[in-house]
Scaffold this motif. Structure first.
Motif, PDB file in Angstrom:
ATOM      1  N   GLU A  54      -0.107  10.195  -5.186  1.00  0.00           N
ATOM      2  CA  GLU A  54       0.367   8.836  -4.932  1.00  0.00           C
ATOM      3  C   GLU A  54       0.442   8.028  -6.222  1.00  0.00           C
ATOM      4  O   GLU A  54       1.382   7.248  -6.431  1.00  0.00           O
ATOM      5  CB  GLU A  54      -0.555   8.144  -3.926  1.00  0.00           C
ATOM      6  CG  GLU A  54      -0.095   6.741  -3.563  1.00  0.00           C
ATOM      7  CD  GLU A  54      -1.055   6.038  -2.614  1.00  0.00           C
ATOM      8  OE1 GLU A  54      -0.926   4.804  -2.459  1.00  0.00           O
ATOM      9  OE2 GLU A  54      -1.930   6.711  -2.040  1.00  0.00           O
ATOM     10  N   ALA A  55      -0.555   8.225  -7.107  1.00  0.00           N
ATOM     11  CA  ALA A  55      -0.533   7.524  -8.383  1.00  0.00           C
ATOM     12  C   ALA A  55       0.718   7.873  -9.179  1.00  0.00           C
ATOM     13  O   ALA A  55       1.374   7.002  -9.756  1.00  0.00           O
ATOM     14  CB  ALA A  55      -1.792   7.864  -9.182  1.00  0.00           C
ATOM     15  N   THR A  65       3.550   8.957  -7.999  1.00  0.00           N
ATOM     16  CA  THR A  65       4.731   8.399  -7.333  1.00  0.00           C
ATOM     17  C   THR A  65       4.925   6.938  -7.718  1.00  0.00           C
ATOM     18  O   THR A  65       6.042   6.489  -7.994  1.00  0.00           O
ATOM     19  CB  THR A  65       4.580   8.537  -5.807  1.00  0.00           C
ATOM     20  OG1 THR A  65       4.489   9.926  -5.478  1.00  0.00           O
ATOM     21  CG2 THR A  65       5.767   7.925  -5.088  1.00  0.00           C
ATOM     22  N   ARG A  66       3.816   6.191  -7.748  1.00  0.00           N
ATOM     23  CA  ARG A  66       3.922   4.770  -8.130  1.00  0.00           C
ATOM     24  C   ARG A  66       4.383   4.610  -9.575  1.00  0.00           C
ATOM     25  O   ARG A  66       5.229   3.758  -9.882  1.00  0.00           O
ATOM     26  CB  ARG A  66       2.565   4.086  -7.946  1.00  0.00           C
ATOM     27  CG  ARG A  66       2.077   3.999  -6.519  1.00  0.00           C
ATOM     28  CD  ARG A  66       0.818   3.163  -6.481  1.00  0.00           C
ATOM     29  NE  ARG A  66       0.174   3.152  -5.175  1.00  0.00           N
ATOM     30  CZ  ARG A  66      -0.904   2.440  -4.890  1.00  0.00           C
ATOM     31  NH1 ARG A  66      -1.464   1.690  -5.842  1.00  0.00           N
ATOM     32  NH2 ARG A  66      -1.446   2.471  -3.681  1.00  0.00           N
ATOM     33  N   ALA A  82       8.005   5.357 -10.205  1.00  0.00           N
ATOM     34  CA  ALA A  82       8.891   4.263  -9.812  1.00  0.00           C
ATOM     35  C   ALA A  82       9.117   3.285 -10.958  1.00  0.00           C
ATOM     36  O   ALA A  82      10.087   2.520 -10.940  1.00  0.00           O
ATOM     37  CB  ALA A  82       8.312   3.536  -8.604  1.00  0.00           C
ATOM     38  N   GLN A  83       8.203   3.304 -11.961  1.00  0.00           N
ATOM     39  CA  GLN A  83       8.371   2.479 -13.163  1.00  0.00           C
ATOM     40  C   GLN A  83       9.021   3.280 -14.299  1.00  0.00           C
ATOM     41  O   GLN A  83       8.949   2.891 -15.461  1.00  0.00           O
ATOM     42  CB  GLN A  83       7.006   1.954 -13.631  1.00  0.00           C
ATOM     43  CG  GLN A  83       6.291   1.099 -12.601  1.00  0.00           C
ATOM     44  CD  GLN A  83       6.888  -0.279 -12.457  1.00  0.00           C
ATOM     45  OE1 GLN A  83       7.755  -0.674 -13.239  1.00  0.00           O
ATOM     46  NE2 GLN A  83       6.454  -1.018 -11.448  1.00  0.00           N
ATOM     47  N   TYR A  86       3.751  -1.198 -14.696  1.00  0.00           N
ATOM     48  CA  TYR A  86       3.030  -1.077 -13.431  1.00  0.00           C
ATOM     49  C   TYR A  86       1.852  -2.051 -13.391  1.00  0.00           C
ATOM     50  O   TYR A  86       1.617  -2.713 -12.372  1.00  0.00           O
ATOM     51  CB  TYR A  86       2.535   0.355 -13.217  1.00  0.00           C
ATOM     52  CG  TYR A  86       1.738   0.511 -11.947  1.00  0.00           C
ATOM     53  CD1 TYR A  86       2.382   0.665 -10.723  1.00  0.00           C
ATOM     54  CD2 TYR A  86       0.346   0.445 -11.963  1.00  0.00           C
ATOM     55  CE1 TYR A  86       1.654   0.763  -9.543  1.00  0.00           C
ATOM     56  CE2 TYR A  86      -0.383   0.533 -10.788  1.00  0.00           C
ATOM     57  CZ  TYR A  86       0.270   0.693  -9.582  1.00  0.00           C
ATOM     58  OH  TYR A  86      -0.455   0.780  -8.418  1.00  0.00           O
ATOM     59  N   ASN A 119       1.260  -5.360 -10.871  1.00  0.00           N
ATOM     60  CA  ASN A 119       0.160  -5.253  -9.907  1.00  0.00           C
ATOM     61  C   ASN A 119      -1.150  -5.803 -10.481  1.00  0.00           C
ATOM     62  O   ASN A 119      -2.235  -5.344 -10.128  1.00  0.00           O
ATOM     63  CB  ASN A 119      -0.027  -3.794  -9.496  1.00  0.00           C
ATOM     64  CG  ASN A 119       1.194  -3.210  -8.829  1.00  0.00           C
ATOM     65  OD1 ASN A 119       1.403  -3.376  -7.631  1.00  0.00           O
ATOM     66  ND2 ASN A 119       2.029  -2.518  -9.610  1.00  0.00           N
ATOM     67  N   GLU A 168      -7.738   0.680  -7.833  1.00  0.00           N
ATOM     68  CA  GLU A 168      -7.267  -0.645  -7.460  1.00  0.00           C
ATOM     69  C   GLU A 168      -8.230  -1.293  -6.486  1.00  0.00           C
ATOM     70  O   GLU A 168      -9.015  -0.616  -5.813  1.00  0.00           O
ATOM     71  CB  GLU A 168      -5.870  -0.551  -6.842  1.00  0.00           C
ATOM     72  CG  GLU A 168      -5.832   0.201  -5.532  1.00  0.00           C
ATOM     73  CD  GLU A 168      -4.433   0.266  -4.936  1.00  0.00           C
ATOM     74  OE1 GLU A 168      -3.482  -0.050  -5.673  1.00  0.00           O
ATOM     75  OE2 GLU A 168      -4.305   0.631  -3.762  1.00  0.00           O
TER      76      GLU A 168
END
Length: 678
Positions: free
Chosen positions: A480-481, A483-484, A487-488, A644, A648, A676
């Motif tokens: 998941e990390a 993937t995030r 996205a950047q 990122y 966030n 996070e």
């Protein structure tokens, strides 16, 4: 809120509220320093304080005083502050303790501090638990004790959180002209950054020195940096203590690299300030800056009458950010004419004692060494103790130094190898002629290094990304990390998650061999044996998966052709900001301890400069004919991680990519971690 401190620090009238030894000391000290303004003691019963007629109350004063010392107990302080505020006073020092700094012992302290701020309103205050300040330019002080300052026409300003350190600094005998000595107390309202900003507005202040225990109000520090840069006033920081907040994260390599003092250093660098490591370095650096300002380069020269001193100068500078360049033709010609053929010419120079007492030839030699290409020339001279020896034979060195300075106009310092071998009266005589008296060779070299670094200092123009308070956090799974971060636009390997060894083997076939297999559920996969590289068959993948005690698996393409591995990490440090760490990555992170830290946000040029500071940069640049890594791709990867974090910032506690695989044509995040707020 920005408050005008000019009336407080440069008063024409001073009120002293409270009697006893403290009030009398301030009245006496103002008289002793020749303060030309009004001094108004305030006491409800005493007719006079220190021989000066007293007023019964603040209401009885002729007008609102510019500066006030409040020397009554903490409860009475609140009422006095309110009265001064209502009279339109310019500011006050709150001497009493027992406010927020005493909260651990007295629960009422925090509430009293809130009442203190309400009572002050818009009026600036120093403290509480604060000695106040000495203005040696105008002879004005709110200082209830002895001090060692004398009147001066210009000099450095020093502010500290410690009243005792401030007292000690005023007692220095190093020939440093101190224009202001200010203490901040517990900084309930006015912090060190605001104090510094108020002091540098005085055109008679040449440089600012701050003794800092901890940073707060990061925007105020940015404002001080900008104003100091506009005014051309260098700022020197003596930072003590270590930030525990930056150690809150322990699951990553970044946390250990960015822990402790890294955030503070990154903040100081970002602000364009210079940091020193001791009080002697602090004083000698401020002294050099007072006379020369920031040095244009790190090129220095040393001249002494001893080979031992010349060697000591060279060795002391070894590993520091200064250099002794070889003599040029003009220097050689001038030195040869002054010294004759029996002296071997070099830098550092041992000129022997052939010309001792010949002031004219000594002047010629020293002036010849002071080439315009140098930022500073150091004349090493140790004076004998006057109580047991006759120092008259050393007058020739003082006269020659002053004459050489007058002839060349260059930056020149006379340096005693030991601090006590520079008499204060000699220092004063040298300083009057523009020759910098420096006490101690090691501290002199350190001062030159700092002054040259300030001459090239860069202060970031982008505003700091100020963090929110630390929160309890969760660890985001690696897949998941990635993937995030992808996205950047952070490049990551092709990958699939699998819930069983058989599913992992099937995923490997779809991705294409060779592959990397990672077991999920581990903070440190390598240490847990949960990473297998270069698997080339489905059977090998399934077998490796069965050997891992993992809750799931991540199958990734095997990236080959790596030039070097880097760590790119960001940790939220509530005291300083978001600390970006660049380091040697992979298994070499702890072994090499090769890292550098910045504060977000950063620009491309800052990233490039930080990468070049790493020892591993030689690998990136093609060590011994090897391939060259794509620096632009590395820079883009760092900017993607930064993007990122910025997007966030309200929940990010930490981001780490380790390793970032650096290839000739790209950079790929092989592993990623995000913590996070829950």
């Amino acid at each position: 809120m920005t408050r005008d401190l000019s009336r407080l620090f440069r008063p024409r009238s001073i009120a002293v509220v409270g009697g006893g030894a403290w009030g009398k000391a301030i009245v006496d000290q103002c008289r002793k320093m020749g303060f030309s303004g009004e001094v108004w003691p305030v006491h409800p019963t005493a007719a006079e304080v220190g021989g000066v007629p007293a007023f019964r109350s603040v209401a009885d004063l002729p007008e609102g005083p510019d500066a006030s010392f409040i020397g009554v107990n903490r409860h009475a302080t609140l009422d006095v502050l309110s009265q001064l505020r209502d009279r339109g006073a310019g500011g006050a020092t709150c001497f009493a303790s027992g406010f927020a700094e005493a909260e651990a012992e007295d629960a009422a302290g925090r509430d009293l501090q809130r009442q203190l701020l309400d009572a002050a309103g818009h009026m600036p205050i120093l403290g509480p638990n604060c000695y106040g300040f000495i203005n040696a330019l105008d002879g004005a002080l709110l200082w209830p004790d002895q001090h060692g300052l004398a009147r001066t026409e210009r000099g450095v300003a020093i502010a500290t959180q410690s009243s005792n350190i401030a007292i000690n600094l005023t007692m220095q005998r190093r020939g440093l002209p101190i224009a202001y000595a200010v203490t901040a107390g517990n900084q309930a309202q006015t912090g060190l950054a605001q104090i510094g900003a108020g002091l540098i507005e005085d055109p008679r202040v040449t440089a600012l020195g701050l003794h800092v225990e901890g940073f707060s109000d990061l925007h105020a520090w940015e404002a001080l940096s900008a104003r100091a840069r506009d005014l051309g006033k260098p700022v020197v920081i003596l930072k003590v203590g270590r930030s525990e907040q930056a150690r809150a994260a322990t699951v990553s390599h970044t946390a250990s690299l960015a822990g402790g003092d890294a955030g503070a250093q990154a903040l100081i660098d970002r602000l364009g300030f210079a940091r020193v490591g001791s009080l002697p370095e602090f004083l000698e650096t401020l002294k050099l800056l007072n006379f020369t300002g920031p040095l244009a380069s790190n090129r220095i020269a040393s001249i002494s009458c001893s080979g031992g001193e010349a060697s000591l100068a060279a060795d002391t500078a070894h590993g520091r950010g200064v250099t002794f360049p070889p003599l040029n033709e003009a220097q050689r010609n001038g030195l040869r004419a002054a010294l004759g053929p029996m002296v071997a010419l070099a830098n550092p120079l041992d000129y022997h004692t052939y010309i001792w007492r010949d002031t004219e030839r000594m002047t010629d030699a020293w002036a010849a060494m002071m080439d315009p290409s140098l930022a500073l020339t150091m004349l090493i001279v140790d004076f004998p103790r006057a109580d047991r020896c006759d120092p008259a034979d050393w007058n020739c060195t003082i006269e020659a130094a002053l004459a050489a300075k007058a002839r060349t106009g260059g930056n020149v310092a006379m340096v005693a190898t030991l601090p006590e071998l520079m008499p204060e009266e000699v220092a004063a005589r040298l300083a009057a002629g523009g020759v910098v008296p420096l006490n101690g060779l090691s501290d002199a070299i350190a001062a030159a290094e700092v002054a040259s670094r300030l001459g090239q200092a860069f202060a970031a123009s982008l505003p700091l990304l100020v963090p929110s308070p630390t929160a309890s956090a969760r660890l985001v799974p690696e897949a998941e990390a990635k993937t995030r971060l992808a996205a950047q636009r952070l490049p990551v390997p092709r990958s699939e998650r699998a819930g069983s060894p058989e599913a992992a083997a099937e995923a490997a076939i779809r991705i294409g061999f060779p592959v990397v297999l990672k077991g999920e559920g581990f903070a440190h996969k390598s240490e847990a044996g949960a990473v297998r590289l270069n698997l080339s068959t489905p059977e090998a993948v399934a077998e490796a998966a069965r050997a891992m005690a993992a809750t799931g698996f991540l199958v990734e393409e095997m990236v080959t052709g790596t030039v070097a591995e880097l760590l790119i990490g960001v940790v939220k440090d509530p005291a300083h900001g978001f600390v970006l760490t660049l380091a040697a990555g992979g298994t070499l992170t702890e072994l090499l301890a090769d890292s550098t830290s910045l504060l977000l946000p950063v620009g491309p040029s800052e990233i490039d400069a930080a990468l070049s500071r790493l020892r591993v940069a030689r690998l990136l640049d093609g060590w011994r004919g090897g391939q060259i890594a794509d620096r632009a791709a590395i820079r883009d990867a760092v900017l993607a991680i930064q993007s990122y974090v910025v997007d966030n910032a309200d929940r990010v506690e930490e981001v780490e990519v380790n390793p970032l695989l650096c290839l000739p044509d790209r950079a790929v995040a092989a592993d990623a971690l995000i913590r996070e707020a829950e």
